[in-house]
Design a protein around this motif. Structure first.
Motif, PDB file in Angstrom:
ATOM      1  N   THR A 103      16.160  -7.808   5.769  1.00 14.11           N
ATOM      2  CA  THR A 103      14.892  -8.075   5.074  1.00 14.11           C
ATOM      3  C   THR A 103      14.004  -6.690   5.334  1.00 14.11           C
ATOM      4  OG1 THR A 103      14.850 -10.554   5.386  1.00 14.11           O
ATOM      5  CG2 THR A 103      12.978  -9.559   5.043  1.00 14.11           C
ATOM      6  N   GLY A 104      13.991  -6.372   6.553  1.00 15.20           N
ATOM      7  CA  GLY A 104      13.247  -5.279   6.758  1.00 15.20           C
ATOM      8  C   GLY A 104      13.524  -3.848   5.759  1.00 15.20           C
ATOM      9  N   PHE A 105      15.003  -3.835   5.560  1.00 12.58           N
ATOM     10  CA  PHE A 105      15.373  -3.063   4.765  1.00 12.58           C
ATOM     11  C   PHE A 105      15.274  -3.063   3.024  1.00 12.58           C
ATOM     12  CE2 PHE A 105      19.459  -2.781   1.610  1.00 12.58           C
ATOM     13  CZ  PHE A 105      19.333  -1.665   1.313  1.00 12.58           C
ATOM     14  N   ILE A 106      15.028  -4.231   2.831  1.00  8.98           N
ATOM     15  CA  ILE A 106      14.300  -4.712   1.377  1.00  8.98           C
ATOM     16  C   ILE A 106      13.165  -4.139   1.418  1.00  8.98           C
ATOM     17  CG2 ILE A 106      14.279  -6.305  -0.446  1.00  8.98           C
ATOM     18  CD1 ILE A 106      16.726  -7.699   0.594  1.00  8.98           C
ATOM     19  N   GLU A 107      12.368  -4.647   2.353  1.00  6.76           N
ATOM     20  CA  GLU A 107      10.850  -4.182   2.171  1.00  6.76           C
ATOM     21  C   GLU A 107      10.689  -2.786   2.402  1.00  6.76           C
ATOM     22  OE1 GLU A 107       9.252  -6.629   5.249  1.00  6.76           O
ATOM     23  OE2 GLU A 107       9.274  -8.667   4.086  1.00  6.76           O
ATOM     24  N   ASP A 108      11.393  -2.027   3.163  1.00  5.90           N
ATOM     25  CA  ASP A 108      11.507  -0.528   3.136  1.00  5.90           C
ATOM     26  C   ASP A 108      11.588   0.101   1.895  1.00  5.90           C
ATOM     27  OD1 ASP A 108      11.087   1.760   4.750  1.00  5.90           O
ATOM     28  OD2 ASP A 108      13.158   2.047   4.620  1.00  5.90           O
ATOM     29  N   ASP A 138      17.079   2.302  -6.032  1.00  2.00           N
ATOM     30  CA  ASP A 138      17.043   1.509  -4.958  1.00  2.00           C
ATOM     31  C   ASP A 138      17.362   0.192  -5.112  1.00  2.00           C
ATOM     32  OD1 ASP A 138      16.151   3.947  -3.454  1.00  2.00           O
ATOM     33  OD2 ASP A 138      14.051   3.413  -3.603  1.00  2.00           O
ATOM     34  N   ALA A 139      16.855  -0.411  -6.207  1.00  2.00           N
ATOM     35  CA  ALA A 139      17.584  -1.738  -6.607  1.00  2.00           C
ATOM     36  C   ALA A 139      18.942  -1.966  -6.743  1.00  2.00           C
ATOM     37  CB  ALA A 139      16.916  -2.291  -7.989  1.00  2.00           C
ATOM     38  N   LEU A 189       4.668   3.489  -6.023  1.00  2.00           N
ATOM     39  CA  LEU A 189       4.748   4.584  -6.982  1.00  2.00           C
ATOM     40  C   LEU A 189       6.083   5.166  -7.228  1.00  2.00           C
ATOM     41  CD1 LEU A 189       1.340   6.263  -5.726  1.00  2.00           C
ATOM     42  CD2 LEU A 189       1.555   5.149  -7.670  1.00  2.00           C
ATOM     43  N   PRO A 190       6.399   5.293  -8.456  1.00  2.00           N
ATOM     44  CA  PRO A 190       7.721   5.677  -8.735  1.00  2.00           C
ATOM     45  C   PRO A 190       7.871   7.352  -8.347  1.00  2.00           C
ATOM     46  CG  PRO A 190       6.678   5.218 -10.697  1.00  2.00           C
ATOM     47  CD  PRO A 190       5.523   5.044  -9.706  1.00  2.00           C
ATOM     48  N   PRO A 191       9.037   7.729  -8.262  1.00  2.13           N
ATOM     49  CA  PRO A 191       9.074   9.227  -8.052  1.00  2.13           C
ATOM     50  C   PRO A 191       8.706   9.802  -9.400  1.00  2.13           C
ATOM     51  CG  PRO A 191      11.353   8.340  -7.359  1.00  2.13           C
ATOM     52  CD  PRO A 191      10.240   7.193  -8.239  1.00  2.13           C
ATOM     53  N   PRO A 192       8.361  11.162  -9.272  1.00  5.45           N
ATOM     54  CA  PRO A 192       8.290  12.039  -7.926  1.00  5.45           C
ATOM     55  C   PRO A 192       7.112  11.731  -6.818  1.00  5.45           C
ATOM     56  CG  PRO A 192       6.929  13.292  -9.543  1.00  5.45           C
ATOM     57  CD  PRO A 192       7.409  11.913 -10.377  1.00  5.45           C
ATOM     58  N   VAL A 193       6.203  10.667  -7.241  1.00  2.82           N
ATOM     59  CA  VAL A 193       4.937  10.515  -6.250  1.00  2.82           C
ATOM     60  C   VAL A 193       5.639   9.691  -5.138  1.00  2.82           C
ATOM     61  CG1 VAL A 193       2.742   9.424  -5.851  1.00  2.82           C
ATOM     62  CG2 VAL A 193       3.283  10.602  -7.934  1.00  2.82           C
ATOM     63  N   GLY A 194       6.287   8.601  -5.556  1.00  5.06           N
ATOM     64  CA  GLY A 194       7.005   7.669  -4.544  1.00  5.06           C
ATOM     65  C   GLY A 194       8.418   8.210  -4.146  1.00  5.06           C
ATOM     66  N   ASP A 195       9.039   7.962  -2.769  1.00  4.55           N
ATOM     67  CA  ASP A 195      10.188   8.315  -2.378  1.00  4.55           C
ATOM     68  C   ASP A 195      11.222   7.225  -2.531  1.00  4.55           C
ATOM     69  OD1 ASP A 195       9.414  10.994  -1.827  1.00  4.55           O
ATOM     70  OD2 ASP A 195       8.825  10.410   0.208  1.00  4.55           O
ATOM     71  N   ALA A 196      12.576   7.622  -3.087  1.00 10.29           N
ATOM     72  CA  ALA A 196      13.743   6.721  -3.118  1.00 10.29           C
ATOM     73  C   ALA A 196      14.038   6.471  -1.636  1.00 10.29           C
ATOM     74  CB  ALA A 196      14.655   7.153  -3.831  1.00 10.29           C
ATOM     75  N   CYS A 197      14.449   5.179  -1.550  1.00 12.68           N
ATOM     76  CA  CYS A 197      14.878   4.948  -0.022  1.00 12.68           C
ATOM     77  C   CYS A 197      16.383   4.803   0.048  1.00 12.68           C
ATOM     78  CB  CYS A 197      14.456   3.394   0.358  1.00 12.68           C
ATOM     79  SG  CYS A 197      15.415   2.171  -0.317  1.00 12.68           S
ATOM     80  N   ARG A 256       7.692  -4.966 -11.997  1.00 12.45           N
ATOM     81  CA  ARG A 256       7.286  -6.581 -11.418  1.00 12.45           C
ATOM     82  C   ARG A 256       7.713  -6.703 -10.208  1.00 12.45           C
ATOM     83  NH1 ARG A 256      10.498 -10.568 -14.180  1.00 12.45           N
ATOM     84  NH2 ARG A 256      11.017  -8.934 -15.391  1.00 12.45           N
ATOM     85  N   VAL A 257       8.979  -6.297  -9.779  1.00 11.83           N
ATOM     86  CA  VAL A 257       9.315  -6.163  -8.247  1.00 11.83           C
ATOM     87  C   VAL A 257       9.371  -4.602  -8.094  1.00 11.83           C
ATOM     88  CG1 VAL A 257      11.032  -6.457  -6.561  1.00 11.83           C
ATOM     89  CG2 VAL A 257      10.372  -8.070  -8.153  1.00 11.83           C
ATOM     90  N   PRO A 258       8.754  -3.917  -7.127  1.00  8.32           N
ATOM     91  CA  PRO A 258       8.377  -2.490  -7.208  1.00  8.32           C
ATOM     92  C   PRO A 258       9.489  -1.803  -6.268  1.00  8.32           C
ATOM     93  CG  PRO A 258       6.692  -3.556  -5.647  1.00  8.32           C
ATOM     94  CD  PRO A 258       7.492  -4.737  -6.562  1.00  8.32           C
ATOM     95  N   ILE A 259      10.726  -2.056  -6.919  1.00  8.32           N
ATOM     96  CA  ILE A 259      11.924  -1.294  -6.203  1.00  8.32           C
ATOM     97  C   ILE A 259      12.531  -0.373  -7.289  1.00  8.32           C
ATOM     98  CG2 ILE A 259      14.084  -1.245  -4.983  1.00  8.32           C
ATOM     99  CD1 ILE A 259      13.051  -3.850  -3.734  1.00  8.32           C
ATOM    100  N   ILE A 260      12.526   0.831  -7.289  1.00  7.44           N
ATOM    101  CA  ILE A 260      13.085   1.670  -8.489  1.00  7.44           C
ATOM    102  C   ILE A 260      14.494   1.248  -8.647  1.00  7.44           C
ATOM    103  CG2 ILE A 260      11.050   3.594  -7.951  1.00  7.44           C
ATOM    104  CD1 ILE A 260      13.268   5.033  -6.617  1.00  7.44           C
TER     105      ILE A 260
END
Length: 285
Positions: free
Chosen positions: A124-129, A205-206, A134-142, A198-202
């Motif tokens: 669960t912590g992994f999914i939340e992480d 990462d999804a 914000l999508p790349p390039p502002v946000g980082d992929a996990c 809608r679910v903020p996972i790029i």
């Protein structure tokens, strides 16, 4: 699957629940449900005593299964935050300590379901992480954060869990030698490419979350087979009912739930859907 403190119980007026079709089961079934919050149903109405700190719903799939098979004795000791250690030792909860889950087993137990392991590896912590407002390039992929020296750390953790599950199955069998034992897998948490924003996972990462959960469920199925116990697949029947699905269709809530449930956990509809899978599996229908 959750270990963080839940600050309030959401109590919702009971609504009519469609009854699951009765399943044939042996007379006098003694059913014990073991597991973590994916099984207990945190915040799904109605939360029940005892052990309120376990965030256990009277409409989780175990309760629905017990009613459907007409169990004469039913012990639900599923508890939010549980991992394999809590099968053997008291578990601390937000509202006090609860006994080891294996203490609920007895020589006359005839049916056991166990859904455990996600907290051992921190899924669960992994999914939340991997949430990314914000999508790349502002946000980082996990997804590249978990590759260490060329190895996927989540798969390493998953494989390290294998012997613990083998031991757990043997210990359940020792305490409940007459029981039919079923290991229960976890549902689908992401469709291909996700549904950003809608679910903020790029998307990348999804797909990583999806592949990680698929690998985890395969591991559970393999360990169940190796231990000679049953496996109940919840991943396949929950396809199309993931957190990206419409509110009136999904079985697992997103990070901001629209129905009473903890984030990335089954809602009441999901528990009914899972019960529809568990009931025929445990009754041999």
């Amino acid at each position: 699957m959750i270990r963080s403190v839940i600050t309030a119980i959401v109590m919702v007026a009971a609504t009519a629940v469609a009854l699951v079709s009765p399943a044939r089961a042996a007379a006098g079934e003694v059913y014990v449900a073991l597991g973590d919050s994916a099984a207990s149903g945190p915040l799904v109405p109605n939360q029940v005593l005892p052990d309120l700190g376990c965030w256990r719903s009277d409409r989780n799939y175990a309760h629905l299964t017990a009613r459907a098979i007409g169990a004469s004795v039913f012990r639900d000791v599923t508890c939010s935050g549980a991992d394999t250690r809590d099968m053997y030792a008291p578990q601390g909860t937000d509202l006090g300590s609860v006994p080891p889950q294996l203490d609920a087993l007895s020589a006359d137990t005839t049916l056991v379901t166990v859904q455990i392991g996600a907290n051992d590896v921190g899924l669960t912590g992994f999914i939340e992480d991997c949430l990314n407002l914000l999508p790349p390039p502002v946000g980082d992929a996990c997804n590249d954060d978990y590759v260490v020296n060329g190895q996927d750390s989540w798969r390493v953790k998953t494989d390290a869990l294998r012997p613990k599950l083998t031991t757990l199955a043997a210990d359940i069998r020792a305490r409940a030698p007459r029981a039919r034992i079923f290991m229960v897998g976890y549902g689908t948490y992401a469709p291909p490419n996700g549904c950003y924003p809608r679910v903020p996972i790029i998307p990348s990462d999804a797909n990583y979350v999806r592949a990680t959960l698929q690998y985890f469920n395969r591991m559970l199925a393999e360990q169940a087979a190796a231990a000679g116990i049953g496996f109940i697949d919840l991943q396949t029947p929950s396809v199309g009912h993931d957190p990206c699905a419409a509110a009136n269709t999904r079985w697992i809530e997103p990070y901001v739930p629209a129905s009473p449930a903890a984030p990335f956990h089954p809602n009441e509809r999901g528990m009914r859907g899972f019960a529809d899978v568990v009931i025929p599996a445990v009754s041999g229908a």
